[in-house]
Motif scaffolding. Structure first.
Motif, PDB file in Angstrom:
ATOM      1  N   PHE A 187     -57.161 107.621  33.724  1.00  0.00           N
ATOM      2  CA  PHE A 187     -57.760 106.750  34.735  1.00  0.00           C
ATOM      3  C   PHE A 187     -57.159 105.354  34.829  1.00  0.00           C
ATOM      4  N   GLY A 188     -56.184 105.044  34.005  1.00  0.00           N
ATOM      5  CA  GLY A 188     -55.570 103.723  34.044  1.00  0.00           C
ATOM      6  C   GLY A 188     -56.189 102.775  33.041  1.00  0.00           C
ATOM      7  N   LYS A 189     -55.567 101.627  32.920  1.00  0.00           N
ATOM      8  CA  LYS A 189     -55.958 100.607  31.944  1.00  0.00           C
ATOM      9  C   LYS A 189     -57.426 100.212  32.110  1.00  0.00           C
ATOM     10  N   MET A 190     -58.136 100.157  30.989  1.00  0.00           N
ATOM     11  CA  MET A 190     -59.537  99.739  30.988  1.00  0.00           C
ATOM     12  C   MET A 190     -59.647  98.362  30.348  1.00  0.00           C
ATOM     13  N   SER A 191     -60.708  97.638  30.678  1.00  0.00           N
ATOM     14  CA  SER A 191     -61.019  96.424  29.929  1.00  0.00           C
ATOM     15  C   SER A 191     -61.815  96.884  28.710  1.00  0.00           C
ATOM     16  N   VAL A 192     -61.299  96.558  27.530  1.00  0.00           N
ATOM     17  CA  VAL A 192     -61.860  97.055  26.276  1.00  0.00           C
ATOM     18  C   VAL A 192     -62.279  95.879  25.399  1.00  0.00           C
ATOM     19  N   THR A 193     -63.438  96.008  24.775  1.00  0.00           N
ATOM     20  CA  THR A 193     -63.916  95.013  23.811  1.00  0.00           C
ATOM     21  C   THR A 193     -64.065  95.703  22.464  1.00  0.00           C
TER      22      THR A 193
ATOM     23  N   GLU B  52     -69.083 102.359  32.532  1.00  0.00           N
ATOM     24  CA  GLU B  52     -69.094 101.652  31.253  1.00  0.00           C
ATOM     25  C   GLU B  52     -69.227 102.654  30.115  1.00  0.00           C
ATOM     26  N   ASN B  53     -68.395 102.485  29.096  1.00  0.00           N
ATOM     27  CA  ASN B  53     -68.338 103.418  27.975  1.00  0.00           C
ATOM     28  C   ASN B  53     -68.609 102.713  26.660  1.00  0.00           C
ATOM     29  N   PHE B  54     -69.271 103.417  25.770  1.00  0.00           N
ATOM     30  CA  PHE B  54     -69.531 102.968  24.414  1.00  0.00           C
ATOM     31  C   PHE B  54     -68.944 104.041  23.510  1.00  0.00           C
ATOM     32  N   ILE B  55     -67.923 103.699  22.736  1.00  0.00           N
ATOM     33  CA  ILE B  55     -67.211 104.678  21.918  1.00  0.00           C
ATOM     34  C   ILE B  55     -67.306 104.260  20.461  1.00  0.00           C
ATOM     35  N   SER B  56     -67.645 105.201  19.571  1.00  0.00           N
ATOM     36  CA  SER B  56     -67.714 104.867  18.153  1.00  0.00           C
ATOM     37  C   SER B  56     -67.188 106.013  17.296  1.00  0.00           C
TER      38      SER B  56
ATOM     39  N   ALA C 285     -65.833  99.860  26.862  1.00  0.00           N
ATOM     40  CA  ALA C 285     -64.709  99.901  27.798  1.00  0.00           C
ATOM     41  C   ALA C 285     -65.216 100.184  29.205  1.00  0.00           C
ATOM     42  N   ASP C 286     -64.573  99.572  30.175  1.00  0.00           N
ATOM     43  CA  ASP C 286     -64.954  99.704  31.582  1.00  0.00           C
ATOM     44  C   ASP C 286     -63.788 100.309  32.357  1.00  0.00           C
ATOM     45  N   VAL C 287     -64.042 101.419  33.035  1.00  0.00           N
ATOM     46  CA  VAL C 287     -63.022 102.054  33.875  1.00  0.00           C
ATOM     47  C   VAL C 287     -63.006 101.327  35.222  1.00  0.00           C
ATOM     48  N   ALA C 288     -61.927 100.623  35.500  1.00  0.00           N
ATOM     49  CA  ALA C 288     -61.828  99.863  36.757  1.00  0.00           C
ATOM     50  C   ALA C 288     -61.731 100.816  37.945  1.00  0.00           C
ATOM     51  N   GLY C 289     -62.497 100.520  38.997  1.00  0.00           N
ATOM     52  CA  GLY C 289     -62.439 101.324  40.216  1.00  0.00           C
ATOM     53  C   GLY C 289     -62.762 102.789  39.977  1.00  0.00           C
ATOM     54  N   ALA C 290     -63.708 103.048  39.092  1.00  0.00           N
ATOM     55  CA  ALA C 290     -64.014 104.420  38.673  1.00  0.00           C
ATOM     56  C   ALA C 290     -64.226 105.369  39.848  1.00  0.00           C
ATOM     57  N   TYR C 291     -65.046 104.966  40.797  1.00  0.00           N
ATOM     58  CA  TYR C 291     -65.376 105.858  41.912  1.00  0.00           C
ATOM     59  C   TYR C 291     -64.156 106.253  42.721  1.00  0.00           C
ATOM     60  N   LEU C 292     -63.158 105.391  42.781  1.00  0.00           N
ATOM     61  CA  LEU C 292     -61.966 105.697  43.567  1.00  0.00           C
ATOM     62  C   LEU C 292     -61.119 106.793  42.943  1.00  0.00           C
ATOM     63  N   ASN C 293     -61.444 107.187  41.719  1.00  0.00           N
ATOM     64  CA  ASN C 293     -60.753 108.300  41.078  1.00  0.00           C
ATOM     65  C   ASN C 293     -61.327 109.643  41.512  1.00  0.00           C
ATOM     66  N   ALA C 294     -62.531 109.632  42.039  1.00  0.00           N
ATOM     67  CA  ALA C 294     -63.219 110.874  42.398  1.00  0.00           C
ATOM     68  C   ALA C 294     -62.907 111.260  43.844  1.00  0.00           C
ATOM     69  N   GLU C 295     -62.446 112.479  44.012  1.00  0.00           N
ATOM     70  CA  GLU C 295     -62.178 112.999  45.349  1.00  0.00           C
ATOM     71  C   GLU C 295     -63.488 113.329  46.049  1.00  0.00           C
TER      72      GLU C 295
ATOM     73  N   GLY D 269     -57.621 106.540  19.886  1.00  0.00           N
ATOM     74  CA  GLY D 269     -57.161 107.774  20.520  1.00  0.00           C
ATOM     75  C   GLY D 269     -57.967 108.135  21.761  1.00  0.00           C
ATOM     76  N   VAL D 270     -59.278 107.953  21.687  1.00  0.00           N
ATOM     77  CA  VAL D 270     -60.144 108.247  22.835  1.00  0.00           C
ATOM     78  C   VAL D 270     -59.845 107.275  23.976  1.00  0.00           C
ATOM     79  N   ILE D 271     -59.729 105.989  23.644  1.00  0.00           N
ATOM     80  CA  ILE D 271     -59.412 104.990  24.671  1.00  0.00           C
ATOM     81  C   ILE D 271     -58.074 105.328  25.322  1.00  0.00           C
ATOM     82  N   GLY D 272     -57.076 105.652  24.509  1.00  0.00           N
ATOM     83  CA  GLY D 272     -55.755 105.994  25.041  1.00  0.00           C
ATOM     84  C   GLY D 272     -55.786 107.186  25.975  1.00  0.00           C
ATOM     85  N   ALA D 273     -56.532 108.220  25.604  1.00  0.00           N
ATOM     86  CA  ALA D 273     -56.609 109.424  26.443  1.00  0.00           C
ATOM     87  C   ALA D 273     -57.315 109.133  27.770  1.00  0.00           C
ATOM     88  N   ILE D 274     -58.377 108.335  27.725  1.00  0.00           N
ATOM     89  CA  ILE D 274     -59.085 107.985  28.964  1.00  0.00           C
ATOM     90  C   ILE D 274     -58.180 107.127  29.848  1.00  0.00           C
TER      91      ILE D 274
END
Length: 152
Positions: free
Chosen positions: A134-140, A112-116, A8-18, A125-130
């Motif tokens: 941080f908003g919708k991620m592109s998930v494979t 970029e995240n690798f979840i198993s 999964a990829d967090v879109a615009g990740a850096y823009l979430n960080a203050e 559940g992990v994808i949903g919480a993230i």
């Protein structure tokens, strides 16, 4: 272990960080013109320096290449810790959590995240919480993944 895997990829990740430091960005030339066209209020603080128009703006969010990776790391790590994940003591970008008696592992490299997990619902559940944070991620899901530019 026959785990369910998602990347999964967090879109615009850096823009979430203050931005936690005082950083000014200097705009001149065409970049300055574009900024003032997009937001007319920026025309007011424009000043002259050596005969050229200049605009200084304070960064509110992390900007790529300007402490952004470290700010994002601390924000994402803190989010995972609040979700109950414990960092791996050998790799600070891997964390584990027990979900329904089975280990869930997440590895992340910037956005970029690798979840198993043994159960697909554990990964869900992990994808949903993230995504909630941080908003919708592109998930494979499934057997074919592109992770860090590597096809697997």
């Amino acid at each position: 272990e026959k785990r369910d895997v998602a990347t999964a990829d967090v879109a615009g990740a850096y823009l979430n960080a203050e931005m936690d430091k005082f950083v000014l960005v200097k705009f001149t030339g065409r970049a300055l013109e574009i900024i003032c066209e997009v937001n007319l209020s920026f025309k007011v603080p424009v000043r002259k320096e050596k005969g050229r128009d200049v605009l200084y703006l304070k960064l509110a969010k992390a900007l790529y290449g300007c402490l952004s990776a470290l700010l994002w790391y601390h924000l994402f790590k803190g989010t995972l810790e609040k979700m109950g994940f414990k960092l791996n003591r050998y790799d600070p970008c891997v964390a584990n959590k027990d979900i329904k008696g089975k280990q869930c592992t997440i590895g992340w490299w910037v956005d970029e995240n690798f979840i198993s997990h043994k159960l697909p619902k554990g990964v869900d559940g992990v994808i949903g919480a993230i995504e909630q944070r941080f908003g919708k991620m592109s998930v494979t899901r499934g057997d074919q993944h592109v992770f860090l530019g590597i096809n697997k």
